[in-house]
Every structure is written in C-alpha cells, then in structure tokens.
Write a protein that holds these residues in place. Structure first.
Motif, PDB file in Angstrom:
ATOM      1  N   SER A  72      29.113  -5.093  43.093  1.00 13.96           N
ATOM      2  CA  SER A  72      27.997  -4.978  44.037  1.00 13.96           C
ATOM      3  C   SER A  72      26.822  -4.259  43.394  1.00 13.96           C
ATOM      4  CB  SER A  72      28.435  -4.227  45.298  1.00 13.96           C
ATOM      5  OG  SER A  72      29.427  -4.950  45.989  1.00 13.96           O
ATOM      6  N   LEU A  73      27.129  -3.283  42.538  1.00 11.51           N
ATOM      7  CA  LEU A  73      26.087  -2.559  41.829  1.00 11.51           C
ATOM      8  C   LEU A  73      25.341  -3.500  40.877  1.00 11.51           C
ATOM      9  CD1 LEU A  73      25.037   0.347  41.718  1.00 11.51           C
ATOM     10  CD2 LEU A  73      26.586   0.761  39.806  1.00 11.51           C
ATOM     11  N   GLY A  74      26.089  -4.376  40.216  1.00 11.75           N
ATOM     12  CA  GLY A  74      25.468  -5.351  39.335  1.00 11.75           C
ATOM     13  C   GLY A  74      24.601  -6.340  40.086  1.00 11.75           C
ATOM     14  N   LEU A  75      25.001  -6.668  41.305  1.00 12.91           N
ATOM     15  CA  LEU A  75      24.227  -7.610  42.111  1.00 12.91           C
ATOM     16  C   LEU A  75      22.846  -7.071  42.470  1.00 12.91           C
ATOM     17  CD1 LEU A  75      26.885  -9.070  44.608  1.00 12.91           C
ATOM     18  CD2 LEU A  75      25.830 -10.201  42.637  1.00 12.91           C
ATOM     19  N   VAL A  76      22.716  -5.741  42.535  1.00 11.64           N
ATOM     20  CA  VAL A  76      21.408  -5.140  42.835  1.00 11.64           C
ATOM     21  C   VAL A  76      20.412  -5.504  41.743  1.00 11.64           C
ATOM     22  CG1 VAL A  76      20.145  -2.979  43.092  1.00 11.64           C
ATOM     23  CG2 VAL A  76      22.370  -3.255  44.192  1.00 11.64           C
ATOM     24  N   GLY A  77      20.810  -5.339  40.475  1.00 12.82           N
ATOM     25  CA  GLY A  77      19.940  -5.708  39.371  1.00 12.82           C
ATOM     26  C   GLY A  77      19.642  -7.194  39.354  1.00 12.82           C
ATOM     27  N   LEU A  78      20.658  -7.990  39.653  1.00 10.20           N
ATOM     28  CA  LEU A  78      20.466  -9.436  39.683  1.00 10.20           C
ATOM     29  C   LEU A  78      19.499  -9.839  40.793  1.00 10.20           C
ATOM     30  CD1 LEU A  78      21.415 -12.120  38.419  1.00 10.20           C
ATOM     31  CD2 LEU A  78      23.183 -12.212  40.195  1.00 10.20           C
ATOM     32  N   ALA A  79      19.603  -9.178  41.950  1.00  7.66           N
ATOM     33  CA  ALA A  79      18.721  -9.486  43.084  1.00  7.66           C
ATOM     34  C   ALA A  79      17.269  -9.180  42.761  1.00  7.66           C
ATOM     35  CB  ALA A  79      19.161  -8.689  44.323  1.00  7.66           C
ATOM     36  N   GLN A  80      17.025  -8.189  41.905  1.00  7.38           N
ATOM     37  CA  GLN A  80      15.659  -7.860  41.519  1.00  7.38           C
ATOM     38  C   GLN A  80      15.135  -8.797  40.437  1.00  7.38           C
ATOM     39  OE1 GLN A  80      15.999  -3.713  40.429  1.00  7.38           O
ATOM     40  NE2 GLN A  80      15.610  -3.023  42.520  1.00  7.38           N
ATOM     41  N   PHE A  81      16.040  -9.309  39.587  1.00 11.79           N
ATOM     42  CA  PHE A  81      15.618 -10.134  38.455  1.00 11.79           C
ATOM     43  C   PHE A  81      15.399 -11.597  38.827  1.00 11.79           C
ATOM     44  CE2 PHE A  81      17.025 -12.943  34.929  1.00 11.79           C
ATOM     45  CZ  PHE A  81      15.937 -12.746  34.085  1.00 11.79           C
ATOM     46  N   VAL A  82      16.272 -12.142  39.677  1.00  8.71           N
ATOM     47  CA  VAL A  82      16.207 -13.569  40.006  1.00  8.71           C
ATOM     48  C   VAL A  82      14.850 -13.992  40.571  1.00  8.71           C
ATOM     49  CG1 VAL A  82      17.142 -15.344  41.546  1.00  8.71           C
ATOM     50  CG2 VAL A  82      18.681 -13.916  40.214  1.00  8.71           C
ATOM     51  N   PRO A  83      14.246 -13.220  41.505  1.00  2.00           N
ATOM     52  CA  PRO A  83      12.916 -13.640  42.008  1.00  2.00           C
ATOM     53  C   PRO A  83      11.877 -13.782  40.903  1.00  2.00           C
ATOM     54  CG  PRO A  83      13.846 -11.955  43.433  1.00  2.00           C
ATOM     55  CD  PRO A  83      14.737 -12.027  42.236  1.00  2.00           C
ATOM     56  N   MET A  84      11.903 -12.878  39.923  1.00  2.00           N
ATOM     57  CA  MET A  84      10.942 -12.979  38.831  1.00  2.00           C
ATOM     58  C   MET A  84      11.162 -14.265  38.045  1.00  2.00           C
ATOM     59  SD  MET A  84      10.295 -10.382  35.636  1.00  2.00           S
ATOM     60  CE  MET A  84      11.881 -10.771  34.913  1.00  2.00           C
ATOM     61  N   LEU A  85      12.423 -14.624  37.842  1.00  2.00           N
ATOM     62  CA  LEU A  85      12.745 -15.838  37.100  1.00  2.00           C
ATOM     63  C   LEU A  85      12.290 -17.081  37.857  1.00  2.00           C
ATOM     64  CD1 LEU A  85      14.216 -16.995  34.589  1.00  2.00           C
ATOM     65  CD2 LEU A  85      16.296 -17.038  35.981  1.00  2.00           C
ATOM     66  N   LEU A  86      12.549 -17.098  39.164  1.00  2.00           N
ATOM     67  CA  LEU A  86      12.261 -18.291  39.967  1.00  2.00           C
ATOM     68  C   LEU A  86      10.782 -18.435  40.328  1.00  2.00           C
ATOM     69  CD1 LEU A  86      15.301 -18.241  42.439  1.00  2.00           C
ATOM     70  CD2 LEU A  86      15.054 -19.547  40.310  1.00  2.00           C
ATOM     71  N   LEU A  87      10.077 -17.321  40.397  1.00  2.00           N
ATOM     72  CA  LEU A  87       8.694 -17.352  40.904  1.00  2.00           C
ATOM     73  C   LEU A  87       7.632 -17.354  39.812  1.00  2.00           C
ATOM     74  CD1 LEU A  87       9.068 -14.793  43.841  1.00  2.00           C
ATOM     75  CD2 LEU A  87       8.832 -17.270  44.042  1.00  2.00           C
ATOM     76  N   THR A  88       8.035 -17.409  38.542  1.00  2.00           N
ATOM     77  CA  THR A  88       7.070 -17.276  37.448  1.00  2.00           C
ATOM     78  C   THR A  88       5.890 -18.231  37.574  1.00  2.00           C
ATOM     79  OG1 THR A  88       8.750 -16.481  35.901  1.00  2.00           O
ATOM     80  CG2 THR A  88       6.758 -17.422  34.948  1.00  2.00           C
ATOM     81  N   LEU A  89       6.163 -19.522  37.769  1.00  2.00           N
ATOM     82  CA  LEU A  89       5.086 -20.508  37.828  1.00  2.00           C
ATOM     83  C   LEU A  89       4.225 -20.319  39.081  1.00  2.00           C
ATOM     84  CD1 LEU A  89       7.016 -23.686  36.620  1.00  2.00           C
ATOM     85  CD2 LEU A  89       5.589 -22.132  35.281  1.00  2.00           C
ATOM     86  N   VAL A  90       4.849 -19.921  40.193  1.00  2.00           N
ATOM     87  CA  VAL A  90       4.101 -19.663  41.426  1.00  2.00           C
ATOM     88  C   VAL A  90       3.210 -18.439  41.260  1.00  2.00           C
ATOM     89  CG1 VAL A  90       4.292 -19.159  43.886  1.00  2.00           C
ATOM     90  CG2 VAL A  90       5.930 -20.700  42.799  1.00  2.00           C
TER      91      VAL A  90
END
Length: 406
Positions: free
Chosen positions: A49-67
């Motif tokens: 669950s602790l690892g998921l916190v970092g993943l939750a913060q990173f994924v939006p940056m990955l997905l939203l780059t072009l936007v």
C-alpha cells in the motif's frame, strides 16, 4: 565574475512572486508526501500500500504529459499554475477533515495522492514554461539558478517540517500545507506581467505530438534532456541510503536524515552561488565536467565507510548535479520558442520523472543482485561513461560555449 544582474532577477516583482510560490508549493508537496506515506503505513501496516502511494502520484504525470503540454501552451500559464495550487490546497483541507473525523482510509489516501500527482503534473511544466515570460532572456540563467534554489530549499524544509508536525498529528501537517498552497496560489494570481502573444496551432494530432517531435529534431535539447534521463537513471545512490545507513555506516535514523539532507544542502548552496556568479563561458565542458564530478562523488560514496566522508560525497553530488541542472534547464528554455515551451517542458518533466522512478528501481534491482556497494559503484561508473558517450554523440553540446540570449 560576480553577476550584477543576479539581484535584479529576484527583485523583479513577477519573478519574486513565482519564486516564493514555488517554495511554498514544493515545500507543501514534500510535507504532504511525508504525511500521506506515514499515515498510509500507520493505517495498513502494508508495504505494498505504501508503494501504491508513489505509483498514484507518478501515473498521472505519465498519462497526462501530452495534455499538460497543450494546456500550458494554449492557456494563461499563470492561471494554470495558480489553479493547480488551489486544488492541491483543497485536497489538503479534505485530508484535514478526513483525519480529524476518522473516515480517511486507504482508498481515500490513494485518491488524494492521485489528485495531487495530477495537479503537480500540470503545475511543474507550466511553471517552468512561465519563468521565461517573467524575466528578460539575458537574466534567464540567473532565474534558473534562483528557481533551483527554491526547489532545493523545499526539499530540505519540507520533509523535516512534515515529520516534525506529524509528531503533533497528521491534521497539523495537512492544515499547514493547505495554508501554504492557498498562499502560493494567491501569489501566482497576483503576478502582473506584459501580455506575450503566442501563436496557437489548431488542435490536431501533429500538434499533440509536436513537443516530442521538436525535442527529437533539436540536437541541443535532445542531448540535454536525454543526458539528464540517463545520468539520473544511473546515479540513483540516494535510493539505497537506508541500506548504507544501517549496514555500512552503522548509524540509526538520525544518520539517514543527515544523509538525505546532504545532497539538498550541497545543491542549495551551489544554486545560490550560480544565482550570483553567472556561467558565461565553456558551458559544454562545465556541463560534462559537472557530470563527471557527480559520477566520481557517487563512487566515493559507494566506497566510504565513514559517515563524515559519505556526507561530503553526497554534498558534492548534490552541488555538481545542480550545475548541470541549471545549464540544462536554461538551454531548454532558450532554445524553445515561447509557443512551444509548455509542450517541451512537459516532455522534459516526463523524462526527469521517469528517470527518478526508474533510477530507484534500477538501483534496487542491482543491489538485490550484487549488493548496495557494487550497485552504487556501477551507477557512478555508468554516469561517467554516459557523459563520455554523450560528448561523442552530441558534439554541438560538447562545443557549447555561451548561452544565446539575443
């Protein structure tokens, strides 16, 4: 030579407001990261669950780059940054109420981390694209150094202040962060600057990917961004600090705190030096020389069995890193048209964010196979090798002498 323009940068009202807002916003983000991680582990006692916190913060940056790039280039960058900071402040307020009322759980924390990550995905590149609109081109190197000092100050203050306030209760961290973020948003809203006309391209597929295309066509920008990617990817010694603290240096949590602070202290002091002493000549050799020192400091840290020597190595590592960061960020901004800066900054942010995440993964994987010391040695040697290879692959970057500010 002492720069006579360094003070004029920070005294410009528009840039001064953005600089103060950056300190408040980044410090708050660091505080929130500490509090969210601590609270998640206290609630779940689950490392996954602790690892998921970092993943939750990173994924939006990955997905939203072009936007993100499109938004930063099509709308008022000042308003985009302020709205992001205000939304982050609202999330912090909700975390205050959730912690106080007792309904804050695993899912709510992950949702909060994801929203904050999405806001940061927009805020970072847009703020980077905004800075060149706040100062004349001739002052951009000093502005980059002052911006770096703001980030490093936040990295020092944020975790320690977050940890101190968390000892009083999670609500204290969230409430302080909320106030600071709301103040940051107000400061950015209050920025007044001359209106800069931008050529807005019609929204089409080629426009969406134009940031990537521009980066790959411009050898100087491609060289600087990719150099940052691979240097950070290989030089991830800080990810292994808990192992070095406990098993090699034989100290406790206090030692880990010192080791984590040392690179930021070195980077902060060097960024202040660069804000007053302008880099004017031999930029290419200085850039690659700084990376060589970064690699050598990583090797020294790997071989050290003394806490003081390790702190010195990390201090030098942070100081040398910020030299290359200031040069690279200034080159990217000066070589990118204003109407493209949002998209290019978004690509740059993705590269940097990816390198940080993958760098920690790379260091951990190598340490799992070979041990912490060999893994860090490989990283330091690899950084020096990348610097040498990039000197060959990007001769225009190697031969670079001055910033073109005309």
């Amino acid at each position: 030579m002492l720069s006579q323009s360094s003070e004029s940068v920070i005294r410009q009202p528009a840039f001064a407001k953005s600089w103060a807002a950056r300190i408040l916003s980044t410090t708050s983000f660091q505080m929130l990261s500490v509090a969210i991680a601590w609270q998640m582990y206290a609630l779940t006692e689950d490392a996954f669950s602790l690892g998921l916190v970092g993943l939750a913060q990173f994924v939006p940056m990955l997905l939203l780059t072009l936007v993100v790039g499109q938004v930063a280039d099509r709308f008022d960058r000042r308003k985009v940054v302020a709205i992001c900071q205000l939304f982050e402040g609202i999330v912090a307020v909700l975390l205050v109420f959730g912690s106080h009322a007792g309904w804050l759980g695993r899912e709510q924390i992950l949702l909060a981390a994801a929203v904050i990550g999405a806001c940061r995905a927009f805020e970072g590149p847009t703020m980077s694209a905004l800075v060149p609109e706040l100062v004349p081109k001739s002052l951009l190197p000093q502005a980059s150094a002052w911006s770096a000092s703001a980030g490093q100050t936040a990295q020092i203050l944020g975790p320690s202040l977050g940890g101190l306030l968390f000892s009083l209760g999670a609500t204290y961290v969230y409430a302080t962060s909320a106030v600071a973020l709301l103040c940051a948003g107000v400061l950015v809203f209050l920025i007044r600057m001359e209106r800069v006309e931008r050529k807005i391209e019609p929204l089409a597929m080629n426009s969406v990917f134009s940031g990537l295309v521009f980066v790959f066509r411009n050898k100087v920008i491609l060289g600087t961004i990719s150099l940052d990617l691979f240097a950070v990817l290989l030089g991830g010694a800080t990810a292994l600090l808990p192992i070095f603290t406990k098993d090699i240096l034989h100290t406790g949590p206090w030692g880990l705190g010192l080791l984590r602070s040392a690179p930021a202290v070195g980077a902060l002091l060097m960024s202040l030096v660069l804000a007053h002493y302008t880099l004017k000549r031999a930029l290419g050799p200085i850039l690659f020389g700084a990376l060589g020192i970064f690699g050598a400091a990583t090797i020294l840290f790997a071989l050290s069995t003394s806490l003081m020597l390790s702190l010195f190595a990390l201090f030098v590592l942070g100081a040398s890193d910020v030299i290359s960061v200031v040069i690279r960020s200034t080159l990217v901004q000066l070589n990118t048209p204003n109407e493209m800066r949002g998209r290019v900054s978004a690509v740059n942010s993705l590269f940097v964010g990816t390198s940080n995440q993958l760098g920690e993964f790379e260091s951990g994987t190598l340490a799992g196979f070979f041990g912490a010391v060999p893994a860090t040695l490989i990283g330091g040697i690899g950084t020096i090798a990348v610097a040498g290879l990039w000197m060959y692959l990007f001769p225009s970057l190697r031969r670079l002498r001055t910033f073109k500010t005309d």
